[in-house]
Enzyme design. Structure first.
Site, mmCIF file in Angstrom:
data_model
loop_
_atom_site.group_PDB
_atom_site.id
_atom_site.type_symbol
_atom_site.label_atom_id
_atom_site.label_comp_id
_atom_site.label_asym_id
_atom_site.label_seq_id
_atom_site.Cartn_x
_atom_site.Cartn_y
_atom_site.Cartn_z
ATOM 1 N N PHE A 151 0.955 -1.722 0.165
ATOM 2 C CA PHE A 151 -0.514 0.033 0.071
ATOM 3 C C PHE A 151 0.712 1.164 -0.173
ATOM 4 O O PHE A 151 0.171 2.451 0.251
ATOM 5 C CB PHE A 151 -0.697 -0.050 0.953
ATOM 6 C CG PHE A 151 -0.479 0.379 2.070
ATOM 7 C CD1 PHE A 151 0.317 1.815 3.257
ATOM 8 C CD2 PHE A 151 0.118 -0.585 3.222
ATOM 9 C CE1 PHE A 151 0.666 2.105 3.807
ATOM 10 C CE2 PHE A 151 0.627 -0.115 4.429
ATOM 11 C CZ PHE A 151 0.705 1.294 4.874
ATOM 12 N N LYS A 175 -1.253 -6.907 -8.972
ATOM 13 C CA LYS A 175 -3.025 -6.623 -8.394
ATOM 14 C C LYS A 175 -2.228 -5.922 -7.958
ATOM 15 O O LYS A 175 -1.710 -6.177 -6.326
ATOM 16 C CB LYS A 175 -3.113 -7.976 -7.592
ATOM 17 C CG LYS A 175 -4.092 -7.813 -6.581
ATOM 18 C CD LYS A 175 -3.950 -9.332 -5.514
ATOM 19 C CE LYS A 175 -3.274 -8.278 -4.519
ATOM 20 N NZ LYS A 175 -3.686 -7.389 -3.774
ATOM 21 N N ARG A 179 -5.992 -1.291 0.050
ATOM 22 C CA ARG A 179 -5.859 -0.099 0.183
ATOM 23 C C ARG A 179 -6.495 1.178 -0.564
ATOM 24 O O ARG A 179 -6.589 2.026 -0.340
ATOM 25 C CB ARG A 179 -5.106 0.461 1.054
ATOM 26 C CG ARG A 179 -5.514 -1.534 2.516
ATOM 27 C CD ARG A 179 -3.871 -1.644 3.767
ATOM 28 N NE ARG A 179 -3.800 -0.133 3.999
ATOM 29 C CZ ARG A 179 -2.768 -0.876 5.281
ATOM 30 N NH1 ARG A 179 -2.194 -1.882 5.480
ATOM 31 N NH2 ARG A 179 -2.515 0.759 5.973
ATOM 32 N N SER A 228 5.167 -7.402 3.432
ATOM 33 C CA SER A 228 5.518 -7.108 4.982
ATOM 34 C C SER A 228 6.199 -9.254 5.021
ATOM 35 O O SER A 228 6.543 -9.577 4.206
ATOM 36 C CB SER A 228 4.760 -7.229 5.444
ATOM 37 O OG SER A 228 3.647 -9.004 5.316
ATOM 38 N N CYS A 284 9.853 1.418 3.206
ATOM 39 C CA CYS A 284 10.296 -0.180 3.598
ATOM 40 C C CYS A 284 12.465 1.039 4.083
ATOM 41 O O CYS A 284 12.967 0.314 4.280
ATOM 42 C CB CYS A 284 10.231 -0.976 2.436
ATOM 43 S SG CYS A 284 11.287 -0.454 1.073
ATOM 44 N N GLU A 389 9.462 -4.194 12.693
ATOM 45 C CA GLU A 389 9.044 -2.735 11.756
ATOM 46 C C GLU A 389 7.721 -2.126 12.211
ATOM 47 O O GLU A 389 6.925 -2.772 12.029
ATOM 48 C CB GLU A 389 8.850 -3.478 10.242
ATOM 49 C CG GLU A 389 8.348 -1.910 9.488
ATOM 50 C CD GLU A 389 8.285 -2.606 7.763
ATOM 51 O OE1 GLU A 389 7.343 -4.091 7.788
ATOM 52 O OE2 GLU A 389 8.953 -2.577 7.498
#
Ligand code: NAD
Length: 489
Positions: A151, A175, A179, A228, A284, A389
């Protein structure tokens, strides 16, 4: 005004999904409902993969230079629509409009690099490997690929893959994250506008069901994932191993920023703020653990300056040009970050800057998704704050005796996405660059984001696979090497 219900894009048509399940797409700064996104079924994925599979033979036989021309047209359209593309990102994600402009630029750069496919895809050969025998290596497209998107960069991240895959002659099913589905919807509308042949790029909106259908589909040759570690390692990488698919899984992070006493503190501060609090910490490559190395007086000076700068960050609706930090992307993200803050307090860290009660540029905005920057001090490496994280505007400050100690803290953490050092010592920078086991290293750079013509790297629990997204790595991932040994009598 009626709220739009999004559709899938399959075989060159916008089609109604075969599902009754929809999720809300909400502007996190204002709480307004922007659209409803379908959570597509496996039948929708089947349809998209079938479209991509049918388009593949003709597309792979389209000369690379002709395939590249579609990307030149796409780039032109993206430049024309630059402001609009940035605004969509801010509205659905919450990041500031300036951050969205940066994301748009970085996305367009991927298209520019992929348009070099006639050069990037070239193989190699050698005459006379034996008397009268020559050998060639070609790189050929493989078939249908897919991307499962996170997202946090709704426009840019899918572009780390899609332009390279199709430039190389593959076809694609993307895909988006449910969100933030609007940015990719705009990208796909642009693909439609440039008259890309039907089926070359397809889009299926959805969540877990659609992901699993892609992972198990026998006609999908490879999957690219960004998200994630829990999903990337335990679902994507594992299932692709079981189903025999190529995979790139770029995953989560816990990035250390080491600040040495010999650094230029005033010049470093702007970069540190962007690293820790830019994109509301939802990057990230974001700084998460600030490691101070030096005397007690230096540590105090650095900490005071860091907290003062963080406290001064202007928080609000990212569409306001004066705002420096937008909201978290949704209420669940905010709750998650608040959970980490509570946990940090319970584990004995000191909350030196408390951002839990939002102070907003526009006090009339709903507080639902907003937080101000928080800074924890006296954080020790085994605390949850230092290990996991958080993905929000929370900095954890640790102390290290020297550079070796700082590097050992980095290596004790399971992630290996990014790390940075702020120093004026060439020797320290060189040692850091050489020794640190992280994929993306910054030297006096807080967000070491690789340009489109470099691989977007990552190590340890931050990356599962061999080749990375972007540039030559992506081309290699999306092609198969074929070797021909040739003799003529
Ligand atoms: P996420 O893992 O929750 O979701 C990513 C994608 O996986 C989404 O499309 C989602 O629909 C799908 N998904 C989620 N759970 C699933 C499940 N149980 N089964 C099947 N599909 C599932 O990640 P996110 O919250 O969207 O993104 C944030 C994460 O992405 C952070 O960890 C961040 O560090 C990481 N990230 C990594 C990089 C990188 O290059 N290493 C870049 C950007 C973001």
């Amino acid at each position: 005004m009626a709220v739009p219900r999004l559709r899938n894009f399959i075989d060159g048509e916008w089609v109604e999904p075969q599902t009754e399940e929809y999720a809300d797409v909400i502007n996190p700064a204002r709480g307004e409902l922007l659209a409803r996104v379908p959570l597509s079924s496996s039948a929708d994925v089947d349809r998209a993969v079938a479209g991509a599979r049918e388009a593949f033979p003709e597309w792979r036989n389209t000369p690379p230079a002709a395939r590249a021309r579609y990307l030149f047209r796409l780039k032109e359209l993206m430049e024309e629509r630059f402001d609009e593309l940035a605004e969509v990102q801010t509205r659905e994600h919450g990041k500031t409009i300036d951050e969205s402009r940066g994301e748009t630029r970085r996305g367009i750069e991927q298209v520019e690099v992929a348009a070099g496919i006639p050069t990037l895809m070239q193989g190699f050969n050698l005459e006379d490997i034996a008397a009268g025998i020559d050998e060639h290596c070609f790189f050929q497209p493989i078939g249908v690929f897919s991307h499962i998107a996170p997202f946090n960069f709704p426009f840019m991240v899918p572009l780390w893959f899609v332009p390279y895959a199709i430039a190389a002659g593959n076809t694609f099913v993307v895909k988006p994250s449910p969100r933030v589905p609007l940015s990719q919807t705009r990208v796909v509308e642009l693909f439609e506008e440039i008259d890309l042949p039907p089926g070359v790029v397809n889009m299926v909106h959805g969540g877990n069901l659609a992901t699993n259908a892609i992972l198990h589909h026998p006609d999908v040759a490879g999957v690219t994932f960004v998200g994630s570690t829990a999903v990337g390692r335990d679902i994507i990488y594992k299932t692709c191993g079981q189903t025999g698919k190529r995979v790139i899984a770029q995953c989560g992070a816990k990035n250390f920023i080491v600040v040495m006493e010999d650094c230029d503190l005033p010049k470093s501060m702007a970069g540190l703020m962007t690293s820790f609090f830019g994109n509301t910490g939802q990057r990230c490559l974001a700084g998460a653990n600030l490691v101070l190395v030096g005397s007690g007086s230096f540590q105090k000076r650095a900490l005071d300056a860091f907290i003062e700068a963080a406290a001064g960050i202007r928080v609000g609706d990212g569409m306001d040009e004066s705002v420096q930090m937008g909201p978290l992307q949704n209420t669940a993200s905010k709750e998650r970050v608040l959970g980490f803050i509570e946990q940090g307090i319970r584990e004995g860290a000191v909350l030196a800057l408390d951002g839990r009660k939002p102070k907003l540029v526009d006090p009339d905005l709903p507080e639902d998704c907003f937080l101000n920057p928080s800074v924890f001090v006296d954080v020790s490496p085994e605390m949850t704050l230092a290990r996991e994280e958080i993905f929000g505007p929370v900095a954890s400050v640790l102390k290290a005796r020297d550079l070796d100690h700082a590097i050992s803290l980095i290596h004790d953490n399971p992630y290996g996405n990014a790390a940075a050092i702020y120093t004026s010592s060439g020797r320290a920078a060189q040692k850091f660059r050489h020794d640190v086991k992280c994929g993306n290293i910054g030297i006096n750079i807080g967000i070491p984001a690789p340009m489109a013509f470099f691989p977007f790297s990552g190590m340890k629990d931050s990356f599962f696979g061999t080749l990375h997204g972007q540039g030559k790595d992506a081309i290699r991932f999306f092609t198969e090497a074929k070797v021909v040994v040739e003799r003529w009598f």
